[in-house]
Design a protein around this motif. Structure first.
Motif, PDB file in Angstrom:
ATOM      1  N   ARG A  71       0.868  -1.179   0.000  1.00 27.10           N
ATOM      2  CA  ARG A  71       0.000   0.000   0.000  1.00 27.10           C
ATOM      3  C   ARG A  71       0.903   1.227   0.000  1.00 27.10           C
ATOM      4  O   ARG A  71       1.933   1.222   0.664  1.00 27.10           O
ATOM      5  CB  ARG A  71      -0.916   0.009   1.234  1.00 27.10           C
ATOM      6  CG  ARG A  71      -1.778   1.254   1.351  1.00 27.10           C
ATOM      7  CD  ARG A  71      -2.924   1.108   2.355  1.00 27.10           C
ATOM      8  NE  ARG A  71      -2.528   0.924   3.726  1.00 27.10           N
ATOM      9  CZ  ARG A  71      -2.540  -0.239   4.375  1.00 27.10           C
ATOM     10  NH1 ARG A  71      -2.946  -1.328   3.773  1.00 27.10           N
ATOM     11  NH2 ARG A  71      -2.156  -0.308   5.637  1.00 27.10           N
ATOM     12  N   CYS A  72       0.494   2.231  -0.767  1.00 26.50           N
ATOM     13  CA  CYS A  72       1.187   3.520  -0.764  1.00 26.50           C
ATOM     14  C   CYS A  72       0.167   4.555  -0.316  1.00 26.50           C
ATOM     15  O   CYS A  72      -0.870   4.707  -0.967  1.00 26.50           O
ATOM     16  CB  CYS A  72       1.710   3.856  -2.161  1.00 26.50           C
ATOM     17  SG  CYS A  72       2.583   5.439  -2.215  1.00 26.50           S
ATOM     18  N   GLU A  73       0.460   5.230   0.787  1.00 24.74           N
ATOM     19  CA  GLU A  73      -0.512   6.177   1.346  1.00 24.74           C
ATOM     20  C   GLU A  73       0.124   7.535   1.569  1.00 24.74           C
ATOM     21  O   GLU A  73       1.135   7.653   2.268  1.00 24.74           O
ATOM     22  CB  GLU A  73      -1.053   5.640   2.679  1.00 24.74           C
ATOM     23  CG  GLU A  73      -2.031   6.596   3.352  1.00 24.74           C
ATOM     24  CD  GLU A  73      -2.729   5.979   4.554  1.00 24.74           C
ATOM     25  OE1 GLU A  73      -2.137   5.099   5.207  1.00 24.74           O
ATOM     26  OE2 GLU A  73      -3.865   6.388   4.834  1.00 24.74           O
ATOM     27  N   ASP A  74      -0.481   8.536   0.950  1.00 20.47           N
ATOM     28  CA  ASP A  74      -0.040   9.920   1.133  1.00 20.47           C
ATOM     29  C   ASP A  74      -1.194  10.760   1.641  1.00 20.47           C
ATOM     30  O   ASP A  74      -2.360  10.381   1.519  1.00 20.47           O
ATOM     31  CB  ASP A  74       0.480  10.487  -0.193  1.00 20.47           C
ATOM     32  CG  ASP A  74       1.855   9.951  -0.540  1.00 20.47           C
ATOM     33  OD1 ASP A  74       2.822  10.330   0.143  1.00 20.47           O
ATOM     34  OD2 ASP A  74       1.963   9.131  -1.476  1.00 20.47           O
ATOM     35  N   ASP A  75      -0.831  11.920   2.197  1.00 18.63           N
ATOM     36  CA  ASP A  75      -1.817  12.854   2.745  1.00 18.63           C
ATOM     37  C   ASP A  75      -1.882  14.064   1.820  1.00 18.63           C
ATOM     38  O   ASP A  75      -0.850  14.674   1.518  1.00 18.63           O
ATOM     39  CB  ASP A  75      -1.399  13.261   4.163  1.00 18.63           C
ATOM     40  CG  ASP A  75      -1.293  12.049   5.077  1.00 18.63           C
ATOM     41  OD1 ASP A  75      -1.867  10.988   4.730  1.00 18.63           O
ATOM     42  OD2 ASP A  75      -0.617  12.148   6.124  1.00 18.63           O
ATOM     43  N   ILE A  76      -3.074  14.400   1.394  1.00 19.99           N
ATOM     44  CA  ILE A  76      -3.227  15.349   0.304  1.00 19.99           C
ATOM     45  C   ILE A  76      -4.122  16.512   0.726  1.00 19.99           C
ATOM     46  O   ILE A  76      -5.112  16.314   1.428  1.00 19.99           O
ATOM     47  CB  ILE A  76      -3.766  14.601  -0.931  1.00 19.99           C
ATOM     48  CG1 ILE A  76      -3.930  15.539  -2.098  1.00 19.99           C
ATOM     49  CG2 ILE A  76      -5.032  13.872  -0.685  1.00 19.99           C
ATOM     50  CD1 ILE A  76      -4.238  14.810  -3.371  1.00 19.99           C
ATOM     51  N   LEU A  77      -3.730  17.703   0.306  1.00 22.58           N
ATOM     52  CA  LEU A  77      -4.492  18.928   0.585  1.00 22.58           C
ATOM     53  C   LEU A  77      -5.078  19.438  -0.727  1.00 22.58           C
ATOM     54  O   LEU A  77      -4.338  19.660  -1.699  1.00 22.58           O
ATOM     55  CB  LEU A  77      -3.555  19.986   1.178  1.00 22.58           C
ATOM     56  CG  LEU A  77      -4.086  21.422   1.254  1.00 22.58           C
ATOM     57  CD1 LEU A  77      -5.217  21.544   2.274  1.00 22.58           C
ATOM     58  CD2 LEU A  77      -2.949  22.395   1.605  1.00 22.58           C
ATOM     59  N   ILE A  78      -6.378  19.605  -0.761  1.00 26.42           N
ATOM     60  CA  ILE A  78      -7.000  20.217  -1.955  1.00 26.42           C
ATOM     61  C   ILE A  78      -6.777  21.732  -1.875  1.00 26.42           C
ATOM     62  O   ILE A  78      -6.991  22.346  -0.827  1.00 26.42           O
ATOM     63  CB  ILE A  78      -8.501  19.876  -2.018  1.00 26.42           C
ATOM     64  CG1 ILE A  78      -8.703  18.361  -2.169  1.00 26.42           C
ATOM     65  CG2 ILE A  78      -9.184  20.603  -3.180  1.00 26.42           C
ATOM     66  CD1 ILE A  78      -8.188  17.761  -3.473  1.00 26.42           C
ATOM     67  N   THR A  79      -6.295  22.287  -2.973  1.00 31.11           N
ATOM     68  CA  THR A  79      -6.038  23.725  -3.042  1.00 31.11           C
ATOM     69  C   THR A  79      -6.958  24.327  -4.101  1.00 31.11           C
ATOM     70  O   THR A  79      -7.620  23.595  -4.850  1.00 31.11           O
ATOM     71  CB  THR A  79      -4.576  23.996  -3.437  1.00 31.11           C
ATOM     72  OG1 THR A  79      -4.363  23.454  -4.754  1.00 31.11           O
ATOM     73  CG2 THR A  79      -3.602  23.347  -2.463  1.00 31.11           C
ATOM     74  N   ALA A  80      -6.965  25.652  -4.198  1.00 30.61           N
ATOM     75  CA  ALA A  80      -7.807  26.304  -5.206  1.00 30.61           C
ATOM     76  C   ALA A  80      -7.406  25.848  -6.599  1.00 30.61           C
ATOM     77  O   ALA A  80      -8.248  25.678  -7.488  1.00 30.61           O
ATOM     78  CB  ALA A  80      -7.675  27.819  -5.070  1.00 30.61           C
ATOM     79  N   ALA A  81      -6.106  25.601  -6.786  1.00 30.53           N
ATOM     80  CA  ALA A  81      -5.608  25.277  -8.132  1.00 30.53           C
ATOM     81  C   ALA A  81      -5.595  23.779  -8.418  1.00 30.53           C
ATOM     82  O   ALA A  81      -5.475  23.368  -9.565  1.00 30.53           O
ATOM     83  CB  ALA A  81      -4.199  25.834  -8.284  1.00 30.53           C
ATOM     84  N   GLY A  82      -5.673  22.934  -7.409  1.00 30.86           N
ATOM     85  CA  GLY A  82      -5.576  21.486  -7.646  1.00 30.86           C
ATOM     86  C   GLY A  82      -5.382  20.762  -6.327  1.00 30.86           C
ATOM     87  O   GLY A  82      -6.298  20.668  -5.521  1.00 30.86           O
ATOM     88  N   ALA A  83      -4.159  20.294  -6.104  1.00 21.28           N
ATOM     89  CA  ALA A  83      -3.897  19.550  -4.875  1.00 21.28           C
ATOM     90  C   ALA A  83      -2.412  19.567  -4.576  1.00 21.28           C
ATOM     91  O   ALA A  83      -1.589  19.716  -5.478  1.00 21.28           O
ATOM     92  CB  ALA A  83      -4.376  18.113  -5.024  1.00 21.28           C
ATOM     93  N   GLU A  84      -2.109  19.404  -3.307  1.00 18.81           N
ATOM     94  CA  GLU A  84      -0.706  19.312  -2.883  1.00 18.81           C
ATOM     95  C   GLU A  84      -0.536  18.019  -2.100  1.00 18.81           C
ATOM     96  O   GLU A  84      -1.318  17.735  -1.188  1.00 18.81           O
ATOM     97  CB  GLU A  84      -0.362  20.511  -1.993  1.00 18.81           C
ATOM     98  CG  GLU A  84       1.070  20.463  -1.486  1.00 18.81           C
ATOM     99  CD  GLU A  84       1.377  21.558  -0.466  1.00 18.81           C
ATOM    100  OE1 GLU A  84       0.589  22.520  -0.334  1.00 18.81           O
ATOM    101  OE2 GLU A  84       2.420  21.428   0.204  1.00 18.81           O
TER     102      GLU A  84
END
Ligand code: GLY
Ligand code: MN
Ligand code: MN
Length: 262
Positions: free
Chosen positions: A228-241
């Motif tokens: 499993r590969c798990e990352d934590d992602i932030l949705i931004t106005a332009a897309g995601a980080e």
């Protein structure tokens, strides 16, 4: 969240440094090295550490952490530091105990990272939460078809009445993350699975592939491999980080990172 992710990445480095102890003492050395760091660098762990070596990685929430860690096997580490604000990270990498993936381990791991990349591409404001999952599942089904493991075509498997690929990818791709590891898990479907992504949301992307040791539906070389590969992602106005991008993801980058630490 950024502090929690940074402390968690530090914890993963600690675990790589502790691999000789883990080979001698087993998964409990993985758990304790991560958890010592979590207490020193944060408030503690955000959830029970999953330190799953070899075939234990095919058990979804392996938290007994009492098995052996063998050179040549993979180690799935799913762990998160909760910082003093009580926010927690939730990160997984599946790393080769010996520092180098075998050909089949690399094939499975890279497929899972490809699925994660497809999910990242679908993670932008306005899309549905479930679009992220669908993007990951497309890649998983296509790879399984390519390897000759699916009893039907990828297109048939991806249809609602198919889903044969889910035999080996048995969980959701994402959940919200924050004060709780499964943040807002009791939300109505309209706001969760059917909800739209908005800037400021933080969630995981965590596709996997799990081939049980006794699974006669796959060739022997796959049996006992869980990734499993798990990352934590932030949705931004332009897309995601990708908040956890500083932790290597691709096989070659993980091997380099391990060699540099070791
Ligand atoms: N660590 C639990 C999960 O990934 O959902
Ligand atoms: Mn998670
Ligand atoms: Mn996790």
């Amino acid at each position: 969240m950024r502090r929690a992710v940074a402390a968690t990445i530090k914890g993963f480095e600690r675990v790589v440094r502790a691999l000789p102890d883990a080979i001698a003492l087993g998964e409990r050395a993985v758990e304790t090295s991560f958890e010592a760091g979590a207490r020193l660098d944060g408030n503690g762990v955000g959830y029970e550490t999953i330190a799953a070596a070899g075939p234990h990685a095919t058990t979804l929430h392996w938290i007994r952490n009492n098995g052996p860690v063998r050179p040549g096997d993979l180690l799935l580490l799913d762990a998160g530091v909760e910082v003093d604000s009580l926010y927690t990270a939730d990160i997984t990498r599946t790393i080769p105990v010996s520092g180098r993936y075998s050909a089949v381990q690399r094939r499975v791991w890279e497929a899972v990272v490809d699925a994660a990349d497809a999910a990242f591409a679908a993670a932008r404001p306005g899309n549905l939460f479930r679009d992220v999952h669908d993007a990951a599942m497309r890649v998983i089904a296509e790879r399984l078809e390519e390897w000759g493991l699916l009893p039907v075509t990828a297109a048939e498997a991806l249809s609602p009445e198919g889903q044969q690929h889910r035999r080996w990818m048995v969980h959701g791709t994402s959940h919200h993350l924050g004060l709780d590891v499964h943040d807002c898990a009791a939300s109505r479907a309209a706001l969760y699975l059917d909800g739209r992504l908005e800037a400021g949301m933080v969630f995981t992307i965590e596709p996997g592939l799990y081939f049980k040791p006794e699974d006669l539906a796959v060739p022997e070389e796959y049996r006992g491999i869980g990734c499993r590969c798990e990352d934590d992602i932030l949705i931004t106005a332009a897309g995601a980080e990708n908040l956890s991008a500083a932790l290597p993801r691709r096989a070659a980058a993980i091997e380099e990172w391990m060699a540099a630490i070791g």
